[in-house]
Design an enzyme around this catalytic site. Structure first.
Site, PDB file in Angstrom:
ATOM      1  N   ARG A 276       1.439   1.782  -6.028  1.00  8.82           N
ATOM      2  CA  ARG A 276       1.706   0.743  -5.025  1.00  8.82           C
ATOM      3  C   ARG A 276       0.458  -0.071  -4.695  1.00  8.82           C
ATOM      4  NH1 ARG A 276       6.538   1.547  -2.374  1.00  8.82           N
ATOM      5  NH2 ARG A 276       5.876   0.208  -0.678  1.00  8.82           N
TER       6      ARG A 276
ATOM      7  N   GLU B 247       8.550 -12.807 -21.148  1.00 10.50           N
ATOM      8  CA  GLU B 247       8.313 -11.423 -20.740  1.00 10.50           C
ATOM      9  C   GLU B 247       7.213 -10.790 -21.608  1.00 10.50           C
ATOM     10  OE1 GLU B 247       8.826  -9.758 -18.281  1.00 10.50           O
ATOM     11  OE2 GLU B 247       8.665  -7.675 -18.886  1.00 10.50           O
TER      12      GLU B 247
ATOM     13  N   CYS C 191       0.860  -1.173   0.000  1.00 10.36           N
ATOM     14  CA  CYS C 191       0.000   0.000   0.000  1.00 10.36           C
ATOM     15  C   CYS C 191       0.898   1.226   0.000  1.00 10.36           C
ATOM     16  CB  CYS C 191      -0.879  -0.002   1.241  1.00 10.36           C
ATOM     17  SG  CYS C 191      -1.793  -1.537   1.418  1.00 10.36           S
TER      18      CYS C 191
ATOM     19  N   GLU D 110      -0.782  -9.068 -18.404  1.00 11.09           N
ATOM     20  CA  GLU D 110      -1.039  -8.151 -17.285  1.00 11.09           C
ATOM     21  C   GLU D 110      -1.649  -6.828 -17.743  1.00 11.09           C
ATOM     22  OE1 GLU D 110       2.371  -7.063 -14.902  1.00 11.09           O
ATOM     23  OE2 GLU D 110       3.609  -6.701 -16.655  1.00 11.09           O
TER      24      GLU D 110
ATOM     25  N   LYS E  28       2.724  -2.357  -7.742  1.00  3.78           N
ATOM     26  CA  LYS E  28       4.107  -2.232  -8.192  1.00  3.78           C
ATOM     27  C   LYS E  28       5.074  -2.951  -7.268  1.00  3.78           C
ATOM     28  CE  LYS E  28       7.275  -0.525 -10.895  1.00  3.78           C
ATOM     29  NZ  LYS E  28       7.403  -1.249 -12.182  1.00  3.78           N
TER      30      LYS E  28
ATOM     31  N   ASN F  89       0.926  -0.126   5.888  1.00  2.00           N
ATOM     32  CA  ASN F  89       1.367  -0.874   4.719  1.00  2.00           C
ATOM     33  C   ASN F  89       2.023  -2.138   5.244  1.00  2.00           C
ATOM     34  OD1 ASN F  89       2.496  -1.795   2.316  1.00  2.00           O
ATOM     35  ND2 ASN F  89       4.307  -0.485   2.505  1.00  2.00           N
ATOM     36  N   GLY F  90       1.531  -3.306   4.805  1.00  5.48           N
ATOM     37  CA  GLY F  90       2.153  -4.550   5.252  1.00  5.48           C
ATOM     38  C   GLY F  90       1.141  -5.450   5.917  1.00  5.48           C
TER      39      GLY F  90
ATOM     40  N   HIS G 271       4.590 -30.871 -27.919  1.00  2.00           N
ATOM     41  CA  HIS G 271       4.311 -31.786 -26.805  1.00  2.00           C
ATOM     42  C   HIS G 271       3.091 -31.336 -26.011  1.00  2.00           C
ATOM     43  CE1 HIS G 271       8.004 -33.840 -27.722  1.00  2.00           C
ATOM     44  NE2 HIS G 271       8.612 -32.672 -27.760  1.00  2.00           N
TER      45      HIS G 271
ATOM     46  N   LYS H  33       3.749  -9.362 -20.168  1.00  2.00           N
ATOM     47  CA  LYS H  33       3.338  -7.978 -20.405  1.00  2.00           C
ATOM     48  C   LYS H  33       1.942  -7.948 -21.002  1.00  2.00           C
ATOM     49  CE  LYS H  33       5.513  -6.171 -18.640  1.00  2.00           C
ATOM     50  NZ  LYS H  33       6.640  -6.139 -17.755  1.00  2.00           N
TER      51      LYS H  33
ATOM     52  N   TRP I 243      -3.784  -1.960  -1.434  1.00  2.00           N
ATOM     53  CA  TRP I 243      -3.791  -3.196  -2.211  1.00  2.00           C
ATOM     54  C   TRP I 243      -4.212  -4.278  -1.222  1.00  2.00           C
ATOM     55  CZ3 TRP I 243      -1.589  -8.080  -2.253  1.00  2.00           C
ATOM     56  CH2 TRP I 243      -1.668  -8.773  -3.469  1.00  2.00           C
TER      57      TRP I 243
HETATM   58  C1  F6R Z   1       5.583  -7.205 -14.329  1.00  2.00           C
HETATM   59  C2  F6R Z   1       6.200  -6.811 -13.096  1.00  2.00           C
HETATM   60  C3  F6R Z   1       6.313  -7.815 -12.018  1.00  2.00           C
HETATM   61  C4  F6R Z   1       7.580  -7.586 -11.201  1.00  2.00           C
HETATM   62  C5  F6R Z   1       7.594  -8.511  -9.984  1.00  2.00           C
HETATM   63  C6  F6R Z   1       8.875  -8.388  -9.200  1.00  2.00           C
HETATM   64  O1  F6R Z   1       5.543  -6.155 -15.247  1.00  2.00           O
HETATM   65  O2  F6R Z   1       6.603  -5.690 -12.945  1.00  2.00           O
HETATM   66  O3  F6R Z   1       6.263  -9.106 -12.506  1.00  2.00           O
HETATM   67  O4  F6R Z   1       8.682  -7.823 -12.011  1.00  2.00           O
HETATM   68  O5  F6R Z   1       6.511  -8.203  -9.162  1.00  2.00           O
HETATM   69  O6  F6R Z   1       9.054  -7.096  -8.726  1.00  2.00           O
HETATM   70  P1  F6R Z   1      10.455  -6.594  -8.236  1.00  2.00           P
HETATM   71  O7  F6R Z   1      11.350  -6.547  -9.428  1.00  2.00           O
HETATM   72  O8  F6R Z   1      10.208  -5.244  -7.652  1.00  2.00           O
HETATM   73  O9  F6R Z   1      10.959  -7.588  -7.236  1.00  2.00           O
END
Ligand code: F6R
Length: 612
Positions: free
Chosen positions: A27, A485, A2, A492, A607, A100-101, A508, A489, A74
């Site tokens: 966040r 990746e 959060c 998400e 994030k 937060n947490g 397979h 992308k 969050w």
């Molecule tokens: C996807 C994305 C996430 C982060 C993951 C790890 O676009 O950003 O998959 O890569 O949550 O986050 P960090 O790098 O902050 O440990």
């Protein structure tokens, strides 16, 4: 995960808090709330939705409050309902708290406060805390926090206000959720992340793990929770500017950050490669220790793990060191095998990801050396690792990572080269050749981003395919993590199901998914596996599926195998992934845009993932 912010000072703070929350929203953005001390009462507003919804709810009424705090959520404990949004108030209205947490022993604590006569109105862990503080409060909020803090298990940062202490915020931090204090002119801020108040002040003080912070308009005092005198804390000048937290003319942070990749890569390489010499300052291991490494374990989550998977190929290929890369949340529950010559590389953009941190802690406990790769100065992972290599991508705000991914790969490339050099596995001439190409990379990325035809092609593909219900990504060798990746992308940002497979593995199983309605995205840049992937594309074509291929420029033969072709500049095959991922980032971006989605804040994500 959060975002939290508090203010105490002479100014009316409602607008400052709402602005700060907007900057913290990446966040978490399920719900938002604010509490202000108005005419001797703690007045709280909160709502499900984004900060814009909270702004609409509280309106522009010019509140005179000069003490307040806000939260963007969050959800962890308790669904996304108004009643679970922070801040929480004690039943007598004297104390307000936001967090937060996670408080892990919240079940027992909730039962205890109910038994003590409090009424709970939410399903959260935080609400127990506000009632415990109300019980402990005898006119001094620091004392109340001191009494309650040892009763809390978990990892959190919280802020508390008391109605009867009209200029004071008390904060506490346990484990990794970050807190930073901002010192203004006769006013103080505290937040989970610097951009929340960067527009107001760049003078900062960092809150350490296990500390209580007492904020009044004239300054902050930092107390170790274990007792003892207040600690001195230097005031530092933040080197970030507010522009980094602005969109700078782009329609979204994601698009801005995609376009910032040349700079992110250039700054990450920076002085680390000079005339054939590699300088990995901060790595925390001597050259002799590095040369002795005979095994590398890479851990990370999501995009960071994908960068690690690219690194795995490079370390094995150039340095000849056995390398594994695994999801941090799985790895930590495996009985991974170590010896003193094993090096753990932990990759985390935020440096806060709970699973990655837990993996690092475990590795350290078992005697491994750990090097963290992160983008955030002083983040939690930097405190638990033996050494730190920073990506220098600048603040990444968009929830979907882009520039940090390519910066992480650039750093992995430098690391693999350094290991190869120390182990005498590559000739100096070869190192110099790779080094020269690395130095050219920012320019090549820029050329790709300036390529109007590439953008037009990707936008056209987005229009054509945005309504398709499934995408399969196929790659081989170092192109495979790039496909993973690209697939991440796309799912998400657009919420379209995707899968990424080793192209040779397609027959397979996943081949059963192919119809003429299944777009297949392939990374088929020049490499020793190019012919192999072309054969796999034949198998795709035979099933009527449309192929979108990312290839090296000048490839004329691919048109026989793919209906749609996107070219990227030529470099060494080992470095091509950094270029190949860019059209995939843009494809995900434009499909989400076609679908009218919130690209910077995709559904359900956050994030920084500070929960397991
Ligand atoms: C996807 C994305 C996430 C982060 C993951 C790890 O676009 O950003 O998959 O890569 O949550 O986050 P960090 O790098 O902050 O440990």
């Amino acid at each position: 995960m959060c975002g939290i912010i508090g203010y105490t000072g002479p100014r009316a703070c409602k607008g400052l808090i709402l602005d700060g929350l907007e900057r913290l929203e990446y966040r978490g953005y399920d719900s938002a709330g604010i509490v202000l001390l108005e005419d001797g009462a703690l007045v709280r507003d909160r709502t499900v939705g984004k900060v814009a919804d909270l702004r609409r709810l509280v309106g522009d009424n010019g509140s005179p409050a000069t003490l307040g705090m806000g939260h963007t959520r969050w959800a962890t404990h308790g669904g996304v309902f108004d009643r679970n949004a922070h801040p929480f108030l004690s039943n007598d209205g004297r104390i307000a708290v936001l967090m937060n947490g996670i408080v892990e022993n919240y079940v027992d604590l909730r039962a205890e406060v109910v038994a003590g006569g409090h009424t709970l109105s939410s399903d959260t862990d935080t609400e127990a805390l506000v009632h415990l503080l109300a019980d402990a409060y005898e006119g001094d909020l620091v004392e109340a926090v001191r009494k309650v803090y040892p009763r809390l298990d978990g990892h959190f940062a919280f802020l508390a206000l008391a109605r009867d202490e009209p200029d004071r915020i008390v904060a506490a931090r346990l484990a990794w959720p970050p807190l930073v204090v901002g010192k203004g002119d006769g006013e103080m801020y505290i937040a989970s992340f610097l951009p929340a108040f960067l527009e107001q002040t760049r003078q900062v003080q960092h809150v350490e793990e296990g500390e209580i912070v007492d904020l009044r308009p004239d300054g902050a005092r930092f107390w170790p929770i274990a007792g003892g005198p207040a600690r001195e804390r230097a005031v530092e000048e933040a080197d970030a500017t507010i522009e980094v937290a602005e969109k700078g003319g782009y329609e979204t942070f994601m698009l801005k950050e995609i376009h910032e990749q040349p700079r992110a890569i250039a700054d990450t390489i920076g002085e680390r490669y000079r005339d054939g010499e590699l300088h990995l300052d901060g790595i925390g291991l001597s050259d002799a220790e590095l040369a002795e490494i005979d095994r590398v374990l890479i851990v990370g989550c999501g995009t960071a793990l994908h960068a690690g998977l690219v690194g795995r190929y490079l370390i094995e290929e150039w340095a000849g060191v056995a390398t594994e890369a695994d999801v941090a949340s799985e790895w930590r529950y495996r009985k991974a095998v170590f010896d003193p010559r094993t090096l753990v590389l932990a990759i985390s953009q935020s440096g806060e990801t709970a699973d990655t941190l837990a993996a690092v802690q475990l590795a350290r406990e078992r005697g491994a050396r750990v090097v963290a790769i992160t983008n955030v100065m002083g983040s939690a992972v930097t405190r638990v690792a033996d050494g730190v290599l920073y990506t220098r991508a600048g603040l990444e705000i968009s929830v979907g990572s882009s520039k940090c991914f390519t910066a992480q790969i650039a750093l992995m490339t430098l690391f693999a080269l350094r290991l190869a050099q120390l182990r005498w596995r590559l000739e100096p001439a070869r190192i110099a050749e790779i080094g020269r190409e690395l130095e050219r990379l920012p320019e090549l990325v820029q050329r790709l981003l300036d390529d109007a035809a590439m953008h037009a092609k990707v936008e056209q593909l987005a229009r054509e395919f945005s309504t398709h219900r499934f995408f399969l990504f196929l790659g081989r060798h170092i192109g495979l993590p790039i496909c993973q990746e690209g697939a991440l992308k796309l799912k998400e940002l657009s919420y379209i199901p995707t899968d990424a497979y080793a192209a040779g593995e397609m027959k397979h199983g996943p081949i059963a998914l192919l119809t003429d309605e299944t777009p297949v995205v392939a990374v088929a840049t020049d490499s020793h596996v190019y012919e192999k992937i072309v054969s796999n594309l034949q198998e795709v074509k035979a099933r009527g599926a449309a192929v979108i291929a990312v290839v090296t420029e000048g490839n004329t033969n691919i048109h026989e195998h793919a209906q749609h072709v996107i070219e990227v500049p030529r470099t060494l095959p080992e470095l091509e992934p950094i270029l190949a991922v860019i059209p995939l980032q843009l494809l995900a971006y434009h499909i989400a845009r076609e679908l009218g989605l919130d690209i910077d804040k995709p559904r359900n994500l956050a994030k920084t993932v500070t929960v397991e």
